[in-house]
Scaffold this active site. Sequence first.
Site, PDB file in Angstrom:
ATOM      1  N   SER A 119      -7.370  -7.614  -2.105  1.00 16.47           N
ATOM      2  CA  SER A 119      -6.197  -7.232  -1.349  1.00 16.47           C
ATOM      3  C   SER A 119      -5.343  -8.445  -1.055  1.00 16.47           C
ATOM      4  O   SER A 119      -5.377  -9.433  -1.782  1.00 16.47           O
ATOM      5  CB  SER A 119      -6.587  -6.512  -0.056  1.00 16.47           C
ATOM      6  OG  SER A 119      -5.499  -5.714   0.370  1.00 16.47           O
ATOM      7  N   HIS A 124       5.157 -13.313   8.209  1.00 13.11           N
ATOM      8  CA  HIS A 124       6.571 -13.686   8.215  1.00 13.11           C
ATOM      9  C   HIS A 124       6.976 -13.958   9.662  1.00 13.11           C
ATOM     10  O   HIS A 124       6.560 -13.223  10.566  1.00 13.11           O
ATOM     11  CB  HIS A 124       7.451 -12.582   7.637  1.00 13.11           C
ATOM     12  CG  HIS A 124       7.039 -12.128   6.276  1.00 13.11           C
ATOM     13  ND1 HIS A 124       7.267 -12.866   5.140  1.00 13.11           N
ATOM     14  CD2 HIS A 124       6.392 -11.012   5.873  1.00 13.11           C
ATOM     15  CE1 HIS A 124       6.787 -12.218   4.087  1.00 13.11           C
ATOM     16  NE2 HIS A 124       6.243 -11.096   4.514  1.00 13.11           N
ATOM     17  N   CYS A 147      -9.374  -3.535   0.634  1.00 12.04           N
ATOM     18  CA  CYS A 147     -10.069  -2.434  -0.030  1.00 12.04           C
ATOM     19  C   CYS A 147     -11.561  -2.738   0.043  1.00 12.04           C
ATOM     20  O   CYS A 147     -11.979  -3.866  -0.185  1.00 12.04           O
ATOM     21  CB  CYS A 147      -9.651  -2.304  -1.496  1.00 12.04           C
ATOM     22  SG  CYS A 147      -7.923  -1.875  -1.737  1.00 12.04           S
TER      23      CYS A 147
END
Length: 277
Positions: A119, A124, A147
């Site tokens: 994954s 940000h 996952c």
Amino acid sequence: MVIKQSQGIQLHDFNNLTKSLSFNMYDICWTKTKEERKAYIEYIDEQYNADRLTEILKKVTDIIGAHVLNIAKQDYIPQGASVTMLISEGPVHPDSRGQSQEESPGPLPDTVVMALDKSHITVHTYPEYHPNEGISTFRADIDVSTCGEISPLKALNYLIHSFDTDIMTMDYRVRGFTRDINGNKLFIDHDINSIQNYIPKDVKDLYHMIDVNIYQENIFHTKCKLRQFDLDNYLFGHTKNDLDKDEIKNITEKLHHEMDEIFYGKNIVRNADIESE
């Protein structure tokens, strides 16, 4: 159908469930002058630059037992930063498998090994300021998507401790399905009643918290606002001893208003705005 830890259900192939955690934090500050706003933005950019954010995400991968495959990072002009990591399955200690599905706070980074297939993790940052009101804010958005067996919620405790946070919003969702060896679909592989159960009590005591959960869709939402308010913690470059009583009252009202709007996710008309019309 839900996988229970005690059932020991054998899966067909590997676990295809996608578990996604979105963690958003907000820091609020009073910056009276243009110079103070500029200094605040520069301070935030230095404190949470791409290199430091990378170190935070690396510790998250340690907690969830992942290997880092690739890192892309960038500091932006005039402000803000981003980091994206592609990650893959890490080694799983036999004694840790059950722990990954417990509805309890995750560890702080003393290197705990769990399970993960493949994954990514992203962060940000968004420093900004109000053009007229003297309010500056810093927002960081972190997404951990996995996952496999491990839930990214196990990284939540560490993320909370990594930022000075006035307001937090957290979203968790389990998507897709996997199958047992008989072909039955499994849409979630762990019990969960609330994201709050993954936050330690000493942290929960610091915040007002609201849950909005859609259990039948495996969607969970929690938002938090700091209970205690000390004006000195929100003034950049000076203290409340530098202010008169009217200034203290005005700044306090504006800060509370800003935090309420962020917490409730809507614009709120202040009494002062009504009286001025």
